[in-house]
Design a protein around this motif. Structure first.
Motif, mmCIF file in Angstrom:
data_model
loop_
_atom_site.group_PDB
_atom_site.id
_atom_site.type_symbol
_atom_site.label_atom_id
_atom_site.label_comp_id
_atom_site.label_asym_id
_atom_site.label_seq_id
_atom_site.Cartn_x
_atom_site.Cartn_y
_atom_site.Cartn_z
ATOM 1 N N VAL A 33 0.870 -1.178 0.000
ATOM 2 C CA VAL A 33 0.000 0.000 0.000
ATOM 3 C C VAL A 33 0.907 1.228 0.000
ATOM 4 O O VAL A 33 1.615 1.491 0.971
ATOM 5 N N LYS A 35 0.189 4.502 -0.359
ATOM 6 C CA LYS A 35 -0.499 5.800 -0.184
ATOM 7 C C LYS A 35 0.311 6.815 0.614
ATOM 8 O O LYS A 35 0.024 7.998 0.558
ATOM 9 N N TYR A 36 1.311 6.359 1.378
ATOM 10 C CA TYR A 36 2.073 7.294 2.208
ATOM 11 C C TYR A 36 3.250 7.892 1.460
ATOM 12 O O TYR A 36 3.903 8.791 1.966
ATOM 13 N N ASN A 56 -5.538 3.653 -1.845
ATOM 14 C CA ASN A 56 -6.893 3.709 -1.303
ATOM 15 C C ASN A 56 -7.718 4.845 -1.887
ATOM 16 O O ASN A 56 -8.927 4.875 -1.703
ATOM 17 N N ILE A 78 -8.054 -0.150 -3.025
ATOM 18 C CA ILE A 78 -8.501 -0.795 -1.780
ATOM 19 C C ILE A 78 -9.431 0.081 -0.958
ATOM 20 O O ILE A 78 -9.990 -0.379 0.027
ATOM 21 N N MET A 157 -13.484 -8.845 1.839
ATOM 22 C CA MET A 157 -12.450 -7.986 2.422
ATOM 23 C C MET A 157 -12.966 -7.418 3.733
ATOM 24 O O MET A 157 -14.164 -7.147 3.859
ATOM 25 N N MET A 159 -11.604 -4.849 7.336
ATOM 26 C CA MET A 159 -10.610 -4.152 8.146
ATOM 27 C C MET A 159 -11.003 -4.341 9.598
ATOM 28 O O MET A 159 -12.128 -4.023 9.967
ATOM 29 N N MET A 200 -3.307 -5.991 7.770
ATOM 30 C CA MET A 200 -2.513 -4.815 7.435
ATOM 31 C C MET A 200 -1.206 -4.932 8.233
ATOM 32 O O MET A 200 -0.957 -5.952 8.847
ATOM 33 N N SER A 201 -0.386 -3.870 8.236
ATOM 34 C CA SER A 201 0.936 -3.983 8.884
ATOM 35 C C SER A 201 0.857 -4.594 10.288
ATOM 36 O O SER A 201 1.655 -5.448 10.650
ATOM 37 N N ARG A 216 -2.716 -6.513 2.877
ATOM 38 C CA ARG A 216 -2.515 -5.131 2.403
ATOM 39 C C ARG A 216 -1.576 -4.414 3.371
ATOM 40 O O ARG A 216 -1.996 -3.987 4.448
ATOM 41 N N ILE A 217 -0.319 -4.292 2.990
ATOM 42 C CA ILE A 217 0.706 -3.802 3.920
ATOM 43 C C ILE A 217 1.238 -2.446 3.473
ATOM 44 O O ILE A 217 1.749 -2.311 2.359
ATOM 45 N N GLY A 218 1.093 -1.445 4.345
ATOM 46 C CA GLY A 218 1.574 -0.098 4.034
ATOM 47 C C GLY A 218 2.826 0.229 4.822
ATOM 48 O O GLY A 218 3.949 -0.001 4.382
ATOM 49 N N HIS A 219 2.632 0.745 6.038
ATOM 50 C CA HIS A 219 3.727 1.246 6.881
ATOM 51 C C HIS A 219 4.970 0.368 6.897
ATOM 52 O O HIS A 219 6.086 0.861 6.857
HETATM 53 C C1 LIG Z 1 -3.772 2.203 4.461
HETATM 54 C C2 LIG Z 1 -4.509 0.945 4.280
HETATM 55 C C3 LIG Z 1 -3.887 -0.292 4.540
HETATM 56 C C4 LIG Z 1 -2.452 -0.421 5.029
HETATM 57 O O1 LIG Z 1 -2.322 -0.025 6.373
HETATM 58 P P1 LIG Z 1 -0.919 -0.112 7.136
HETATM 59 O O2 LIG Z 1 -1.299 -0.043 8.556
HETATM 60 O O3 LIG Z 1 -0.116 1.057 6.691
HETATM 61 O O4 LIG Z 1 -0.286 -1.397 6.771
HETATM 62 C C5 LIG Z 1 -4.639 -1.444 4.328
HETATM 63 N N1 LIG Z 1 -5.908 -1.406 3.885
HETATM 64 C C6 LIG Z 1 -6.532 -0.233 3.629
HETATM 65 C C7 LIG Z 1 -7.947 -0.265 3.151
HETATM 66 C C8 LIG Z 1 -5.857 0.972 3.815
HETATM 67 O O5 LIG Z 1 -6.488 2.127 3.563
#
Ligand SMILES: *Cc1c(COP(=O)(O)O)cnc(C)c1O
Length: 226
Positions: A33, A35-36, A56, A78, A157, A159, A200-201, A216-219
């Protein structure tokens, strides 16, 4: 820390979680992910071996998509999508993870030029602030998705709520897995529902142990960098 080191670390943690899960042979697709970060850092993620990129928001998606179009990337949207923005983006997307209403499905059906792989977003915890179908709402409208020839419901899906601890996350993911299997067995046309986008992370190892096939891994990709 470099992105390459972060990617290696993440892939090791994915393998470790798979190994102790009830599904050791399950294929798990890791989405970065981005987005950052800007397109340059996103490109570094791709160069570190990750070919699934997720954004996202439509504007951020389009920016990365244009700047990285020379790479062989599978693109994931996402986040929640407003109906009026569907036509700008839907035909560029390989997977859309946040289908959360029939009205949005109707708009995608109208605008899509090929079949779009979608996940139904489910609000397992029932939190009011969250997007997604409640389990009960989904039960009532699920059969309607058979009518959309331009949409394949590939899976579910979710969260986990921000404040959920590891045990609560595990329970939510466990419930989503059970729901996914139940829907898959219904053999509804255009609703194969074999996949699970969860984790996620902070909780992707838990999610993999509960059967996630897309995380879905961002940070964690940008730890020590951005
Ligand atoms: C930002 C986001 C993530 C990733 O989150 P992190 O905590 O940075 O890993 C996953 N899913 C969705 C829908 C997001 O908006």
């Amino acid at each position: 820390m470099t992105i390459e080191e972060n990617t290696k670390h993440i892939m090791m943690k994915v393998d470790a979680a798979k190994a102790v899960s009830p599904y050791p042979n399950q294929e798990v697709t890791v989405l970065a992910v981005t987005k950052y970060v800007d397109a340059n850092l996103a490109r570094e993620v791709v160069e570190s071996g990750i070919s699934n990129i997720a954004e996202n928001r439509v504007e951020l998606f389009l920016d990365k998509y244009r700047k990285l179009k020379d790479f062989d990337i599978t693109w994931h949207l996402i986040g929640n999508l407003q109906r009026r923005k569907v036509k700008e983006v839907i035909n560029l997307v390989d997977y859309f993870h946040a289908l959360d209403s029939l009205k949005l499905a109707q708009e995608i059906e109208k605008r899509a030029e090929h079949k779009i792989k979608c996940f139904l977003e489910v609000n397992i915890s029932g939190e009011e602030s969250k997007h997604g179908f409640s389990i009960r709402a989904l039960d009532q409208i699920l059969l309607e998705f058979a009518q959309f020839s331009k949409i394949e419901i590939v899976g579910l899906m979710t969260m986990a709520p921000f404040e959920a601890d590891e045990k609560e996350c595990a329970q939510i993911f466990h419930d989503l897995k059970a729901l996914q299997m139940k829907i898959s067995e219904m053999k509804i046309p255009n609703v194969s529902c074999t996949e699970l986008s969860m984790g996620m992370s902070r909780d992707y190892q838990v999610a993999i142990q509960e059967g996630a096939t897309f995380v879905r891994i961002g940070h964690e990709f940008f730890r020590g960098i951005a």
